[in-house]
Design an enzyme around this catalytic site. Structure first.
Site, mmCIF file in Angstrom:
data_model
loop_
_atom_site.group_PDB
_atom_site.id
_atom_site.type_symbol
_atom_site.label_atom_id
_atom_site.label_comp_id
_atom_site.label_asym_id
_atom_site.label_seq_id
_atom_site.Cartn_x
_atom_site.Cartn_y
_atom_site.Cartn_z
ATOM 1 N N ASP A 467 3.855 -10.020 0.334
ATOM 2 C CA ASP A 467 4.683 -9.042 -0.370
ATOM 3 C C ASP A 467 4.226 -7.632 -0.069
ATOM 4 O O ASP A 467 5.030 -6.729 0.070
ATOM 5 C CB ASP A 467 4.654 -9.307 -1.880
ATOM 6 C CG ASP A 467 3.261 -9.219 -2.476
ATOM 7 O OD1 ASP A 467 2.283 -9.547 -1.766
ATOM 8 O OD2 ASP A 467 3.123 -8.829 -3.638
ATOM 9 N N GLU A 473 -3.129 -8.215 -4.163
ATOM 10 C CA GLU A 473 -2.062 -9.201 -4.269
ATOM 11 C C GLU A 473 -1.880 -9.879 -2.911
ATOM 12 O O GLU A 473 -2.394 -10.941 -2.686
ATOM 13 C CB GLU A 473 -0.773 -8.543 -4.772
ATOM 14 C CG GLU A 473 0.307 -9.571 -5.045
ATOM 15 C CD GLU A 473 1.282 -9.156 -6.126
ATOM 16 O OE1 GLU A 473 1.143 -8.058 -6.681
ATOM 17 O OE2 GLU A 473 2.189 -9.945 -6.411
ATOM 18 N N ASP A 480 10.640 -12.627 -1.434
ATOM 19 C CA ASP A 480 10.480 -11.495 -0.523
ATOM 20 C C ASP A 480 10.733 -11.976 0.904
ATOM 21 O O ASP A 480 11.478 -11.360 1.669
ATOM 22 C CB ASP A 480 9.060 -10.916 -0.622
ATOM 23 C CG ASP A 480 8.638 -10.559 -2.049
ATOM 24 O OD1 ASP A 480 8.918 -11.353 -2.972
ATOM 25 O OD2 ASP A 480 8.018 -9.505 -2.232
ATOM 26 N N GLU A 735 8.287 -0.647 -2.512
ATOM 27 C CA GLU A 735 8.565 -1.812 -3.354
ATOM 28 C C GLU A 735 9.700 -1.524 -4.333
ATOM 29 O O GLU A 735 10.523 -2.385 -4.614
ATOM 30 C CB GLU A 735 7.299 -2.169 -4.152
ATOM 31 C CG GLU A 735 7.481 -3.293 -5.148
ATOM 32 C CD GLU A 735 6.180 -3.702 -5.822
ATOM 33 O OE1 GLU A 735 5.252 -2.866 -5.876
ATOM 34 O OE2 GLU A 735 6.084 -4.854 -6.279
HETATM 35 C C1 RAM Z 1 5.428 -8.866 -7.423
HETATM 36 C C2 RAM Z 1 5.318 -9.134 -5.966
HETATM 37 C C3 RAM Z 1 6.544 -9.669 -5.298
HETATM 38 C C4 RAM Z 1 7.559 -10.250 -6.211
HETATM 39 C C5 RAM Z 1 6.974 -10.713 -7.488
HETATM 40 C C6 RAM Z 1 7.968 -11.285 -8.451
HETATM 41 O O1 RAM Z 1 4.149 -9.019 -7.973
HETATM 42 O O2 RAM Z 1 4.860 -7.986 -5.342
HETATM 43 O O3 RAM Z 1 7.153 -8.704 -4.510
HETATM 44 O O4 RAM Z 1 8.196 -11.308 -5.528
HETATM 45 O O5 RAM Z 1 6.285 -9.712 -8.128
#
Ligand code: RAM
Length: 878
Positions: A467, A473, A480, A735
């Site tokens: 992601d 993370e 994604d 994001e």
């Molecule tokens: C975030 C991630 C990702 C997404 C989830 C639900 O933590 O970065 O992009 O798929 O949430």
């Protein structure tokens, strides 16, 4: 005709192949209209020169009358381990005349369990001073990582080998060396897989590294994904896989007299301290260059046997570029802030001159600046800090090897002397997939968007599709990957990469049939959410459509069925409301919450439709899933769709799902499309879509005659839009639409990455509609192209190229003084449906020849021409 781009199992000349029946492919090129392959012959031999000796061939298909060029399975004799096979393909063209030939090779890895004699080795914890056991505090406060292993063994060869291979892997990440010279160019090997199920080994040709006499094989092994920090689980030592790194390697040297010598990990290896004091993917690396390997301690030999070892099936991570600093700003207090001009993934390389021993240089990283200083809050617990303590040599080079960061800026403190741009660069690393796409148009902002999408792809394809690359993370989030995958296939050859990752996706499926939110599974053991779990169905299908990979579809099919059955079992009324995992909805939408059951049910329908289509392809019964798909559509219609074409929730994403997944009865399609357009227009040509809806936004508008609106969104530079981020300096896809805004500054640091590819899923439309490269709905692997160059917005021209598995496809258009020019390249053996966006169909010509009479035009009907292979340039009134 030219035969080129030979591949074995979707890779060029792979070393250490694990497949026993690998598939061979080639691409074709020709300027000639109508060029096509009518037959082929594959021959193979163990020695290259034997390809010219009919009696010595291992395999000879003879001349086969066939147009097939992709993924033709090896039907020669059973492959032996550690053997190189040379193969040549000869083709005949459409007239039956010889059409060219080319050759390539592949080399098998260790195919049998008993090929392995190596044992896992690791540090003998008893031999070290005791370390405090982890306390509860460790859960909150990341502690220092474990010092990497420095392993070595010495051995003697009585001659120089004629051929030598190293097969190696780690529980951790490793770099091996022979006689002090690094082996290969892999980074962070063996990459990340569901280690409980399999660990990939790498194969290296080390013939040139070995010498007659004494040799030393060594390796440094750091925590990596095995025992380092992964995801946002801050446990230390991490218990995802293991407590400490381990190594396994087997060097096989072959001599002129036919004898062999094997040097394998096990007894006789030693371990010592080294200059790297700690290394962690997220935390960074600490090097004390004053330290040299000290006392050699014996290693412990862990369980013998190979464990779940598999050959690495796709491209390794490599350093693919070295970006110079565009600005080095001295802060006046001994700190420098270096700008590399690009948000990237990798690490820095720093040259240090005339340092005294023991000077401590600290490098911190950030994607963005706030008031001229690094903004690191959004990295959460990822310290992303590298430290180097100088040895005191005339010149020293610091480049951390067992960590990676997502950054555009680096802060360097403690640097001796004056830092200049010549002393520092950024090393870009990622899974080194062949880059296959190019898109360009007349608008610099759109070109920047395309570049941002490409950088997001590079930086987030690091062993698994992640992601984000910077905070704590970096997980293989399924949604994604799913929304971005169509764009990814445009930019790069992601066939082997996704096929491998799908093994983790399938292995992650629970006994009830639920795929998960992430693969490999870290931190989330729950069932996958709508649009997340569905990746397990959508991506195998995409790989079939794009690359013609039937094997991956076969391999995933049962799991795809189980997923659909899992949803059906818990939702007998066919509205997906139960067992929705952590239902994220249209994640990160803008003030337009799409009802979760609408989104979920739409995905249930989509996955079921794919299962039915996949069953057809594989010759399995499809009727049940076709009927189920029809029933879900009915349920969707009855529960969510009004007679005026409105869809429950009324959000852009609700309409996009209903239209994009074909869930509406024919008479409501135009009405729903009008609602969608009206919502966008009422907001002043603004979108409200999140991760999920955005992938359908421009494609659905184009499909329903509103390319004008799609262009309006593309050019929109007020919040929320792609161009808004670009206007504020974005060099990757953010994001969140509001990652930073004029009104509110940064979004919450708790979740605000500046390098997430999901919202970049519009890249597929840039290739597919703006430039116009697509394939017809029934086409597989671009056999029948659908070329729809679509002028619009501010653009005066656009052009795209894609290296497909069949050959190079190109399409583009330009408008000058009311003259439209359309260019198209159709590879041999393919046909194309080309739409000429002209106001006057009678004006379409190539040179002076009217469209219908142009050689290669099979059929001309209004705006649409059917073309055979070749390169074309048409002109028409704009
Ligand atoms: C975030 C991630 C990702 C997404 C989830 C639900 O933590 O970065 O992009 O798929 O949430």
């Amino acid at each position: 005709m030219i035969v080129y781009g030979l591949q074995t199992e979707q890779r060029t000349e792979p070393l250490g192949l694990g497949d026993r029946r690998p598939r061979l492919s080639w691409a074709l090129d020709s300027e000639r209209r109508g060029a096509a392959q009518s037959g082929y012959r594959i021959i193979a031999a163990e020695r290259e020169e034997d390809l010219d000796e009919p009696a010595r061939l291992l395999w000879d298909t003879g001349r086969r009358e066939s147009t097939d060029t992709i993924l033709i399975p090896w039907l020669g004799p059973a492959l032996r381990s550690a053997t190189r096979y040379h193969w040549r393909v000869e083709v005949w063209d459409e007239s039956g005349a010889p059409g060219g030939s080319a050759q390539s090779w592949f080399e098998t890895g260790l195919l049998h369990t008993d090929d392995w004699t190596a044992a896992w080795i690791g540090r003998d914890a008893q031999a070290l001073p005791p370390v405090d056991p982890p306390t509860d505090d460790d859960l909150d406060t990341p502690g220092p990582a474990e010092a990497p292993l420095n392993l070595r063994t010495a051995f003697h060869l009585s001659a120089r080998p004629v051929r030598a291979r190293l097969y190696a892997t780690a529980r951790g990440v490793y770099e091996a060396a022979l006689n002090g010279t690094r082996i290969g160019d892999h980074e962070l090997a063996p990459g990340w897989t569901e280690y409980h199920q399999r660990i990939q080994y790498q194969t290296y040709d080390v013939t040139a590294h070995l010498r007659d006499g004494d040799n030393v094989l060594s390796a440094v092994v750091a925590d990596g994904w095995w025992s380092g920090y992964v995801g946002f689980d801050a446990r230390r030592p991490a218990r995802h896989y293991g407590d400490a790194p381990q190594f396994l390697a087997q060097l096989v040297a072959e001599f002129a007299d036919g004898s062999r010598q094997v040097i394998a990990t096990g007894d006789g290896w030693t371990e010592s301290d080294g200059p790297i004091r700690s290394a962690d993917l997220m935390m960074g690396q600490f090097v004390d260059a004053r330290r040299h390997p000290g006392e050699q301690r014996p290693v412990v030999v862990l369980d013998s046997g190979p464990g779940p070892l598999v050959a690495e099936p796709d491209a390794p991570i490599r350093v693919t570029a070295d970006l110079p600093a565009v600005e080095v700003r001295a802060k006046g207090d001994g700190r420098y802030i270096v700008d590399f001009g690009q948000n990237l993934v990798g690490r820095i390389r720093l040259i240090i001159r005339h340092a005294r021993p023991g000077q401590r240089i600290v490098v911190r990283h950030a994607e963005v600046l706030a008031d001229g200083e690094l903004y690191t809050e959004n990295l959460r617990r990822a310290a992303a800090t590298d430290t180097y303590v100088t040895a005191g040599a005339e010149t020293e080079v610091f480049e951390p090897r067992f960590t990676f960061h997502g950054f555009r800026y680096a802060e360097i403190s403690g640097y001796p002397g004056k830092l200049t741009g010549a002393d520092v660069s950024a090393r870009v690393l990622h899974s080194d997939l062949p880059w296959t796409g190019r898109f360009e148009c007349s608008d610099p902002v759109v070109n920047q968007l395309h570049a941002n999408i490409g950088w997001g792809q590079r930086g987030n394809f690091v062993a698994v599709p992640t992601d984000c690359p910077q905070r704590d993370e970096r997980l293989g989030w399924l949604a994604d990957a799913q929304v971005f995958a169509p764009t990814a296939t445009r930019n790069a050859d992601v066939s082997a990469f996704f096929a491998r990752w799908l093994r983790d996706v399938v292995d992650g499926q629970n006994t009830d049939g639920a795929f998960r939110d992430v693969a490999p599974i870290i931190a989330f053991d729950r069932e996958g959410a709508p649009a997340w779990g569905d990746a397990g169905v959508i991506i195998p299908w995409l790989l079939w459509r794009t690359y013609g990979d039937r094997r991956v579809l076969e391999r995933c099919f049962d799991a795809m069925v189980r997923w659909v059955e899992h949803i059906r079992r818990h939702n007998p009324d066919l509205l997906w409301q139960h067992r929705t995992g952590n239902s994220y909805g249209d994640w990160l939408q803008v003030d337009a919450e799409t009802p979760r059951d609408v989104l979920a049910t739409a995905y249930f329908a989509r996955s079921t439709e794919i299962v039915a289509a996949a069953a057809d392809v594989l010759g399995k019964p499809a009727a049940e899933y076709r009927a189920l798909h029809a029933a879900i559509k009915d349920a969707f219609r009855n529960a969510y769709v009004g007679d005026d074409g409105s869809v429950k929730g009324g959000t852009q994403t609700a309409y996009l799902l209903a239209l994009g997944f074909g869930l509406l009865p024919g008479d409501l399609v135009d009405k729903a499309a009008a609602h969608l357009a009206a919502d966008i227009e009422a907001r002043g040509d603004r979108l409200t879509t999140g991760f999920v809806g955005v992938s359908l936004l421009c494609p659905v508008l184009s499909e329903h005659g509103r390319t004008d609106l799609a262009y309006a969104l593309l050019h929109q530079d007020e919040y929320p839009s792609w161009a808004y981020s670009i206007r504020h300096g974005a060099t990757t896809i953010w994001e969140r639409w509001d990652g930073w805004t004029e009104q509110h500054g940064f979004q919450s640091a708790a979740m605000n990455s500046f390098n997430h590819y999901s919202l970049g899923s519009v890249g597929d439309w840039l290739y597919g509609r703006v430039a116009g490269i697509d394939q017809t709905p029934d086409s597989v692997a671009h056999r029948e192209l659908l070329l729809r160059p679509t002028p619009g917005g501010r653009l005066t021209w656009a052009h795209a190229e894609q290296e497909t598995v069949r050959g190079r496809v190109a399409c583009g258009w330009s408008i000058h003084d009311d003259r439209l020019t359309v260019t198209a390249t159709v590879p041999p053996g393919c046909t194309a449906v080309l739409h000429i966006p002209t106001t006057d169909v009678g004006s379409v010509r190539e040179n002076d020849v009217p469209a219908a009479e142009v050689p290669g035009v099979l059929d001309a009907d209004g705006h649409t021409l059917r073309l055979t292979s070749g390169r074309y340039t048409f002109t028409a009134s704009a």
